[in-house]
Design a protein around this motif. Structure first.
Motif, PDB file in Angstrom:
ATOM      1  N   PHE A  83      31.794 -19.259  -3.358  1.00  0.00           N
ATOM      2  CA  PHE A  83      30.930 -18.811  -2.271  1.00  0.00           C
ATOM      3  C   PHE A  83      29.799 -19.796  -2.045  1.00  0.00           C
ATOM      4  N   ILE A  84      29.094 -19.581  -0.945  1.00  0.00           N
ATOM      5  CA  ILE A  84      27.890 -20.343  -0.642  1.00  0.00           C
ATOM      6  C   ILE A  84      26.757 -19.364  -0.362  1.00  0.00           C
ATOM      7  N   GLU A  85      25.563 -19.695  -0.825  1.00  0.00           N
ATOM      8  CA  GLU A  85      24.352 -18.926  -0.542  1.00  0.00           C
ATOM      9  C   GLU A  85      23.588 -19.628   0.575  1.00  0.00           C
ATOM     10  N   LEU A  86      23.235 -18.873   1.628  1.00  0.00           N
ATOM     11  CA  LEU A  86      22.491 -19.422   2.751  1.00  0.00           C
ATOM     12  C   LEU A  86      21.217 -18.614   2.977  1.00  0.00           C
ATOM     13  N   GLU A  87      20.087 -19.283   3.030  1.00  0.00           N
ATOM     14  CA  GLU A  87      18.835 -18.616   3.382  1.00  0.00           C
ATOM     15  C   GLU A  87      18.790 -18.450   4.899  1.00  0.00           C
ATOM     16  N   VAL A  88      18.387 -17.263   5.354  1.00  0.00           N
ATOM     17  CA  VAL A  88      18.361 -17.017   6.791  1.00  0.00           C
ATOM     18  C   VAL A  88      16.990 -16.583   7.313  1.00  0.00           C
ATOM     19  N   ALA A  89      16.099 -16.105   6.432  1.00  0.00           N
ATOM     20  CA  ALA A  89      14.802 -15.612   6.890  1.00  0.00           C
ATOM     21  C   ALA A  89      13.872 -15.431   5.699  1.00  0.00           C
ATOM     22  N   TYR A  90      12.599 -15.174   6.015  1.00  0.00           N
ATOM     23  CA  TYR A  90      11.634 -14.737   5.014  1.00  0.00           C
ATOM     24  C   TYR A  90      11.226 -13.296   5.323  1.00  0.00           C
ATOM     25  N   ASP A  91      10.859 -12.589   4.273  1.00  0.00           N
ATOM     26  CA  ASP A  91      10.410 -11.215   4.429  1.00  0.00           C
ATOM     27  C   ASP A  91       9.307 -10.947   3.423  1.00  0.00           C
ATOM     28  N   GLY A  92       8.419 -10.051   3.777  1.00  0.00           N
ATOM     29  CA  GLY A  92       7.419  -9.567   2.833  1.00  0.00           C
ATOM     30  C   GLY A  92       7.697  -8.119   2.512  1.00  0.00           C
ATOM     31  N   LEU A  93       7.403  -7.715   1.295  1.00  0.00           N
ATOM     32  CA  LEU A  93       7.502  -6.301   0.938  1.00  0.00           C
ATOM     33  C   LEU A  93       6.191  -5.621   1.323  1.00  0.00           C
ATOM     34  N   ALA A  94       6.288  -4.575   2.091  1.00  0.00           N
ATOM     35  CA  ALA A  94       5.100  -3.847   2.530  1.00  0.00           C
ATOM     36  C   ALA A  94       4.815  -2.690   1.588  1.00  0.00           C
ATOM     37  N   VAL A  95       3.577  -2.584   1.130  1.00  0.00           N
ATOM     38  CA  VAL A  95       3.110  -1.404   0.407  1.00  0.00           C
ATOM     39  C   VAL A  95       2.494  -0.492   1.458  1.00  0.00           C
ATOM     40  N   ILE A  96       2.961   0.745   1.526  1.00  0.00           N
ATOM     41  CA  ILE A  96       2.581   1.602   2.633  1.00  0.00           C
ATOM     42  C   ILE A  96       2.075   2.960   2.145  1.00  0.00           C
ATOM     43  N   ALA A  97       1.188   3.538   2.953  1.00  0.00           N
ATOM     44  CA  ALA A  97       0.597   4.848   2.657  1.00  0.00           C
ATOM     45  C   ALA A  97       0.549   5.660   3.944  1.00  0.00           C
ATOM     46  N   HIS A  98       0.142   6.904   3.816  1.00  0.00           N
ATOM     47  CA  HIS A  98      -0.013   7.787   4.968  1.00  0.00           C
ATOM     48  C   HIS A  98      -1.226   7.356   5.788  1.00  0.00           C
ATOM     49  N   PRO A  99      -1.199   7.489   7.121  1.00  0.00           N
ATOM     50  CA  PRO A  99      -2.343   7.079   7.955  1.00  0.00           C
ATOM     51  C   PRO A  99      -3.648   7.797   7.615  1.00  0.00           C
ATOM     52  N   GLU A 100      -3.571   9.019   7.059  1.00  0.00           N
ATOM     53  CA  GLU A 100      -4.783   9.751   6.716  1.00  0.00           C
ATOM     54  C   GLU A 100      -5.328   9.373   5.342  1.00  0.00           C
ATOM     55  N   ASN A 101      -4.678   8.459   4.662  1.00  0.00           N
ATOM     56  CA  ASN A 101      -5.188   7.954   3.386  1.00  0.00           C
ATOM     57  C   ASN A 101      -6.401   7.067   3.686  1.00  0.00           C
ATOM     58  N   ASP A 102      -7.599   7.573   3.389  1.00  0.00           N
ATOM     59  CA  ASP A 102      -8.829   6.845   3.715  1.00  0.00           C
ATOM     60  C   ASP A 102      -9.492   6.225   2.484  1.00  0.00           C
ATOM     61  N   TRP A 103      -8.787   6.216   1.360  1.00  0.00           N
ATOM     62  CA  TRP A 103      -9.365   5.647   0.149  1.00  0.00           C
ATOM     63  C   TRP A 103      -8.673   4.354  -0.295  1.00  0.00           C
ATOM     64  N   LEU A 104      -7.516   4.055   0.304  1.00  0.00           N
ATOM     65  CA  LEU A 104      -6.740   2.897  -0.153  1.00  0.00           C
ATOM     66  C   LEU A 104      -6.537   1.907   0.984  1.00  0.00           C
ATOM     67  N   ASP A 105      -7.213   0.757   0.889  1.00  0.00           N
ATOM     68  CA  ASP A 105      -7.009  -0.331   1.836  1.00  0.00           C
ATOM     69  C   ASP A 105      -6.381  -1.544   1.163  1.00  0.00           C
ATOM     70  N   CYS A 106      -6.647  -1.693  -0.126  1.00  0.00           N
ATOM     71  CA  CYS A 106      -6.126  -2.829  -0.874  1.00  0.00           C
ATOM     72  C   CYS A 106      -5.841  -2.382  -2.300  1.00  0.00           C
ATOM     73  N   ILE A 107      -4.750  -2.892  -2.854  1.00  0.00           N
ATOM     74  CA  ILE A 107      -4.378  -2.553  -4.222  1.00  0.00           C
ATOM     75  C   ILE A 107      -4.036  -3.836  -4.964  1.00  0.00           C
ATOM     76  N   THR A 108      -4.405  -3.912  -6.233  1.00  0.00           N
ATOM     77  CA  THR A 108      -4.114  -5.115  -7.009  1.00  0.00           C
ATOM     78  C   THR A 108      -2.700  -5.039  -7.587  1.00  0.00           C
ATOM     79  N   VAL A 109      -2.178  -6.187  -7.945  1.00  0.00           N
ATOM     80  CA  VAL A 109      -0.874  -6.237  -8.595  1.00  0.00           C
ATOM     81  C   VAL A 109      -0.903  -5.455  -9.903  1.00  0.00           C
ATOM     82  N   GLU A 110      -2.006  -5.559 -10.631  1.00  0.00           N
ATOM     83  CA  GLU A 110      -2.122  -4.831 -11.895  1.00  0.00           C
ATOM     84  C   GLU A 110      -2.107  -3.320 -11.668  1.00  0.00           C
ATOM     85  N   GLU A 111      -2.741  -2.864 -10.597  1.00  0.00           N
ATOM     86  CA  GLU A 111      -2.723  -1.436 -10.286  1.00  0.00           C
ATOM     87  C   GLU A 111      -1.331  -0.975  -9.877  1.00  0.00           C
ATOM     88  N   LEU A 112      -0.620  -1.826  -9.132  1.00  0.00           N
ATOM     89  CA  LEU A 112       0.763  -1.496  -8.787  1.00  0.00           C
ATOM     90  C   LEU A 112       1.626  -1.383 -10.040  1.00  0.00           C
TER      91      LEU A 112
END
Length: 312
Positions: A100-129
């Motif tokens: 087989f051959i491996e072909l790169e086709v795009a880049y993607d980021g993993l999104a960390v997501i919360a509910h829109p009414e979450n008013d305490w979390l804007d940023c999280i550290t890798v250690e907290e994750l």
């Protein structure tokens, strides 16, 4: 166009998932694997069907791991993957004489997501994750204020991809230090739309999946920035492509079976079309293109692979 392509992809997903089998006639093209790469490949396939309506391009969604299992058995022509193939998956392919051959086709980021009414979390550290998602957290880290004392004394409800997902593998390696290393007491699904529904309906929910699915559902989700040690960064086309959204940026791949190249010229035609058209279609489905030089590299790599296999 973005909404049309994505809606079409999701509609096709409803009946394509899990029903893939390599077309023995040699004229069809069978694809399976990552739910993250699915919208990209389906957008390409939709355009390709307009060019050649006689070719049956079928796309299943078994997750990256499930796709590699089928690929290693020779059941499909092309595998969508949100991570590189593992050594044990390579071994299965080798046992079945599959190159087989491996072909790169795009880049993607993993999104960390919360509910829109979450008013305490804007940023999280890798250690907290890691504190939240590592195996040792199971049964112990149950409430938001266990992460930061000023956060609510409420249960934290977790949502994420299942263990067959390449997104799960990538996240656990990037955050917990080992692929597949995770707590198990969370709501898991290979279908990212299930995760969207879960977090969007749960004020105390927290989840992760590919950035494209956040982009399609940004009106009902909150995007959380991630601090990888250099300050808080949100995933965008720029931060994903330049690597500053670390460590949750990644390449996306397709894998092509050499026997499919030898036995079905339409696979060659489809992949050449894919690599030519994917840069212009990626933004419509929420992903980040490679550079033009990188696409030239991938096209050259595929051309060499085709010539090599034609000669065998």
């Amino acid at each position: 166009m973005k909404k049309i392509l994505f809606t079409s992809a999701m509609a096709f997903l409803m009946f394509a998932c899990g029903n893939n089998k390599k077309d023995s006639s040699g004229s069809g093209i069978s694809i399976d694997g990552s739910s993250t790469v699915y919208p990209v490949t389906e957008a390409i396939a939709e355009e390709y069907r307009n060019e050649d309506s006689e070719v049956d391009v079928t796309i299943g969604v078994s997750g990256t791991g499930g796709g590699f299992q089928k690929f290693g058995r020779g059941d499909i022509d092309i595998a969508n993957a949100s991570r590189s193939i593992k050594e044990d998956e390579k071994a299965i392919a080798a046992e079945n004489n599959i190159k087989f051959i491996e072909l790169e086709v795009a880049y993607d980021g993993l999104a960390v997501i919360a509910h829109p009414e979450n008013d305490w979390l804007d940023c999280i550290t890798v250690e907290e994750l890691k504190t939240i998602w590592e195996p040792a957290a199971q049964g112990k880290i149950k409430r938001w204020n266990q992460i930061r004392s000023e956060w609510p004394d409420e249960e934290i409800h977790l949502y994420g991809p299942g263990v067959a997902s390449g997104t799960f593998d990538y996240f656990t390696e990037a955050i917990n230090g080992k692929s597949g290393s995770s707590r198990g007491d969370y709501t898991a699904s290979e279908d990212d739309n299930v995760l969207v529904q879960g977090v969007s309906g749960d004020k105390y929910g927290l989840g992760f999946f590919g950035l494209a699915y956040y982009a399609e559902n940004s009106n009902k989700l909150k995007l959380v920035g991630v601090d990888g040690g250099e300050g808080c960064v949100e995933p965008t086309a720029e931060t994903v492509s330049n690597g500053s959204y670390a460590p949750l940026s990644r390449p996306l791949f397709v894998y092509v079976n050499s026997s499919s190249i030898q036995n079905n010229p339409k696979v060659i035609d489809f992949m050449e079309f894919y690599l030519e058209e994917v840069p212009s279609l990626l933004k419509d489905v929420g992903y980040v293109p490679l550079t033009e030089e990188e696409y030239k590299r991938e096209r050259k790599k595929f051309s060499n692979f085709v010539e090599q296999n034609k000669a065998e």
